[in-house]
Write an enzyme that holds these catalytic residues in place. Structure first.
Site, PDB file in Angstrom:
ATOM      1  CG  ASP A   1     -35.781 -44.321 -41.887  1.00 14.84           C
ATOM      2  OD1 ASP A   1     -35.519 -44.091 -40.691  1.00 14.84           O
ATOM      3  OD2 ASP A   1     -35.694 -43.529 -42.788  1.00 14.84           O
TER       4      ASP A   1
ATOM      5  CB  SER B   1     -38.891 -43.197 -41.976  1.00 15.68           C
ATOM      6  OG  SER B   1     -38.621 -44.448 -42.380  1.00 15.68           O
TER       7      SER B   1
ATOM      8  NE  ARG C   1     -38.848 -50.807 -49.874  1.00 20.18           N
ATOM      9  CZ  ARG C   1     -37.976 -51.529 -49.725  1.00 20.18           C
ATOM     10  NH1 ARG C   1     -37.666 -52.520 -50.925  1.00 20.18           N
ATOM     11  NH2 ARG C   1     -37.227 -51.593 -48.643  1.00 20.18           N
TER      12      ARG C   1
END
Length: 866
Positions: free
Chosen positions: A592, A538, A474
């Site tokens: 994250d 992450s 994203r």
């Protein structure tokens, strides 16, 4: 209206040998029940009755349950079954709040019991503890049931229309089968569940004061539980004799009885027993009644006295039967309306000495129901075998519809004691990871993130945020502005990350990231701008500054080569430079969890913990600098990325891992690593359920032993299926649909069993996450030296968001484990990308302040650049 977690009545297929306990009065019964199915179905029982002394009924809870276990031990010796681990059903005839068929917390004692330290405690746990203390035998406690439920099940075995259970004896109570859609205190809308009404408490709110008499109030005030069980005190055998005695005293004081003379026996509370009502109302001859009264009460009774006494007894017992009839009429009418029927035919299973022995009680009860519920034909069937047989049948039904699930999943169900032990272990791992000496061998790495504060409301600017952590990548443009108030605008694009890139070379992976970023900048016409970039990455990274992240190990299916041990910021900068068509200023690389904490911290400045519960799982929190030995400095705080997914990689959790967990680990890309994550995260949960279903099918406990190729295919059962199956309204129909896609033709029992498996697996995940989070919360509390911690936990992840029960289970367990912490759980609606922008804004602001200061020292500039 206590849910009993009994979903079905017997259907005749129950079989096996069971132990049953029956506690509800001064006698305690232990039974072995042998159930035979088929054409020659039968139930054979062997039992012994043991007294419960008054001093034990009103002693301590430990003494009571030790006495119960002593009686069980004697019975098992008597039957020669000490070494047999039988499934057990426990009839416990007191109001219990149940959260499962084998979990029941005592609400309050009734019927003369007053043992201490029992109310609000799980009676199954107390029984298990007493069994452990004796250490002579073990029992598989499958169900705890109310005596009304046991009675209903006993009668339902012979009459399939029996869906109501009534006790009219020492106590008074009713249960019935209610539609799940009407039980708002339990999740789920499919099928039915037995509800224990506990109607003895009717009137405690004053709603029947207009029909209570002064005699009822005197009986209530002289009882052990004044103000409670008011309906029971007007209808049950324990109190009817005392009501009669109070009336007789009143009539005697008025000179209407016994020549106005009140004798010592008549003054004695409890001397007029309810069995005397039955005997007096049964007498036909006035002479024999007089003799009986003289014998029972030592009173000089006349013929007129005997007539009056008989009239009093008749009025009291008649009222009791009518009141029970009114309550029963309300229940059968509710069942009829639930089903939308013009006329209902139903059977009530009944037990209790008042109903059985009183000469008129049953007739008056039936007549009242018939008058008040004319659209219902109600049959009453007497339970000849008591509620002990029913407890055994409930145990058999529970084992039937759950398919012996607990045999495989018993070790996945944790007591609070176990969770507190896990919490303690994780707390030790936190400390180990923070220490300079022990960090190299710690599995929980406690990685410093160099994020030193949460948003304070002064952030502003135009930022790019990258978010890489799963199969989707994203990119966001985040604009933080200050006009009238601080606002955040975001524009997002999602890019697929193909499997061949995830498992390919690191060069290909970062070229793909750079290509996606170029496409995003092209679409948003910002290729000519050099915007500050925050990179949510992450995976566990070692950082020595905010804009550096050296990958320690891949997790969550990623396996790109040549990246572990490298700085991911440098790899991305290299890929961007290779393209040459745009520039990016990467100011921060964040986990994250940190992004989630910062996102939520923007809305709630008390947020100091971030958790991800999705494909993977992890947590971060704000730690005091004085405790972080890996970083120089003692002032202020810094966010620590715990990397708790690796908790247990050193064998710390071997005692709670199952064979299914070990199978999951062996089949993973990183065997021996991320063991905690493999027990709790969405990436593995579906596969865990699939392995359990295959095992149970092989044992013949599911799908009639059929195993399809689809069921044997790894990854066919996904975690999203668990969420669908556990949905309250359509869960069972979803289970049928999902299993059908796996080539299985499930029965209704199969669907219930699969739903039960999913619930145990997801509940274990929530419980384990709660235990580790509780350890972080207690550390924060201790760091602040406060008696009570108030904090916010920012949380994100598909498992937490999409599973219908997960969040509630997690919150409830955390609050139970750390009652001294007031925790607000704040869902990150914007994901961790916004948080990465917040970190970048903080870094950008700090750098600008440093450069704009009147006389920035060369040393301070050098420190920032380093």
């Amino acid at each position: 209206m206590l849910p009993a977690f009994v979903f079905q009545t017997p259907d005749g297929t129950e079989r096996g040998k069971y132990l049953a306990l029956d506690l509800g009065g001064t006698n305690f019964r232990v039974l072995v029940v042998k159930i035979r199915s088929g054409i020659r179905k039968s139930v054979r029982m062997y039992n012994k009755i043991y007294a419960i002394p008054h001093e034990i009924m009103q002693g301590t809870g430990e003494e009571l349950f030790d006495h119960i276990v002593h009686c069980i031990s004697d019975f098992l010796d008597y039957m020669g079954m000490k070494n047999t681990r039988l499934p057990l059903g426990f009839t416990f005839s007191f109001p219990c709040r149940q959260t499962g068929i084998d979990k029941g917390s005592l609400v309050s004692w009734t019927k003369g019991f007053k043992a201490t330290d029992c109310e609000d405690h799980d009676v199954v746990d107390m029984l298990r503890d007493a069994i452990k203390r004796r250490n002579e035998f073990d029992l598989d406690i499958v169900a705890v049931v109310n005596d009304t439920v046991g009675t209903m099940m006993t009668c339902a075995y012979e009459d399939s229309k029996c869906e109501i259970g009534l006790i009219a004896g020492t106590g008074s109570n009713v249960c019935y089968m209610e539609d799940m859609r009407n039980i708002e205190t339990v999740e789920g809308d499919e099928g039915q569940m037995c509800v224990n009404t506990e109607w003895g408490g009717f009137g405690e709110n004053g709603c029947i004061e207009d029909i209570r008499t002064k005699f009822d109030r005197e009986v209530d005030e002289g009882s052990l539980n004044s103000g409670k069980q008011r309906f029971e005190k007007m209808t049950s055998g324990m109190y009817l004799g005392e009501i009669v005695r109070q009336i007789l005293i009143d009539l005697t004081k008025r000179g209407l009885l016994f020549r106005g003379r009140i004798t010592e026996p008549l003054k004695t509370r409890g001397i007029f027993e309810t069995k005397f009502l039955s005997q007096i109302e049964r007498f036909i001859s006035t002479y024999t009644l007089i003799i009986a009264l003289m014998h029972l009460q030592s009173l000089g009774s006349t013929c007129d006295d005997s007539i009056i006494v008989k009239e009093v007894c008749g009025a009291v017992s008649h009222r009791a039967a009518q009141l029970c009839g009114a309550g029963m009429a309300a229940i059968v009418e509710k069942i009829r309306e639930n089903r939308g029927l013009e006329h209902l035919e139903i059977t009530v299973g009944v037990d209790g000495t008042l109903y059985k022995l009183h000469p008129h009680f049953s007739r008056v009860l039936k007549d009242t129901v018939r008058d008040l519920a004319p659209k219902c034909t109600v049959s009453f069937v007497l339970s000849e075998d008591g509620s002990g047989k029913g407890a055994a049948l409930i145990t058999a039904v529970a084992r039937r519809y759950c398919g012996g699930i607990d045999k495989y999943l018993y070790s996945m169900r944790f007591s609070d004691e176990t969770l507190l032990e896990i919490m303690s272990r994780f707390r030790r791992e936190l400390e180990k990871g923070l220490s300079q000496d022990t960090n190299p061998t710690a599995t929980v790495k406690m990685l410093p993130t160099f994020v030193r504060s949460i948003p304070d409301g002064t952030e502003k600017g135009d930022f790019i945020a990258l978010d890489l952590g799963g199969s989707n990548f994203r990119i966001l443009r985040v604009k933080v502005s200050h006009e009238k108030k601080q606002t955040v605008q975001m524009e997002t694009e999602i890019y697929d990350t193909p499997e061949d890139i995830i498992h390919g070379s690191g060069t290909r992976l970062f070229d793909h990231v750079a290509e996606c970023l170029g496409d995003f900048m092209e679409k948003h016409k910002i290729k000519d701008k050099k915007l500050p970039v925050g990179f949510t990455f992450s995976f566990p990274c070692a950082q020595t500054k905010l804009d550096e992240g050296i990958l320690l190990t891949w997790t969550k299916r990623f396996k790109a080569s040549g990246v572990e041990g490298m700085d991911v910021v440098k790899l991305l900068n290299k890929a961007i430079k290779k393209r040459g068509d745009y520039e990016a200023d990467i100011m921060a690389v964040v986990n994250d969890t940190v992004g989630t904490m910062m996102t939520c911290g923007f809305d709630d400045h008390r947020c100091e913990v971030g958790i991800i519960i999705g494909t993977g799982t992890n947590a971060c929190y704000m730690e005091e600098m004085r405790h972080i030995e890996l970083v120089e400095g003692d002032e202020g705080r810094m966010c620590i990325n715990t990397e708790w997914g690796a908790f247990g990689d050193d064998g710390m959790l071997e005692d709670i891992r199952t064979d299914f967990d070990r199978d999951i680990d062996r089949g993973s890309l990183n065997p021996g690593k991320q063991l905690f994550e493999k027990m709790v995260s969405g990436m593995y949960m579906g596969e865990l359920v699939r392995l359990i279903l295959v095992k149970m099918a092989r044992e013949g406990l599911l799908f009639e032993g059929r195993i399809t190729p689809e069921l044997l295919t790894k990854g066919k059962f996904e975690t999203k299926h668990i969420s669908a199956i556990e949905k309250s309204k359509e869960g069972l129909s979803k289970a049928k649909e999902i299993l059908a896609r796996l080539g299985v033709e499930p029965s209704a029992d199969d669907c219930i069993a699969v739903q039960h498996v999913c619930a145990i697996v997801s509940f274990r995940s929530a419980s384990l996450v709660a235990a580790t989070l509780a350890a972080i919360l207690t550390r924060l509390k201790d760091n602040k030296h406060v008696p009570r911690l108030k904090t916010t936990v920012g949380i994100d992840g598909s498992l937490y968001k999409m599973h219908p029960q997960y969040a509630r289970r997690l919150h409830k367990t955390v609050r139970r484990l750390v009652p001294e912490c007031d925790v607000r759980f704040l869902l990150s609606e914007s994901g961790s990308g916004k948080g990465a922008a917040m970190v970048t804004a903080w870094a950008y602001r700090t750098l600008a302040c440093l450069w704009d200061s009147p006389s920035p020292s060369p040393a301070s500039k050098l420190v920032w650049m380093l």
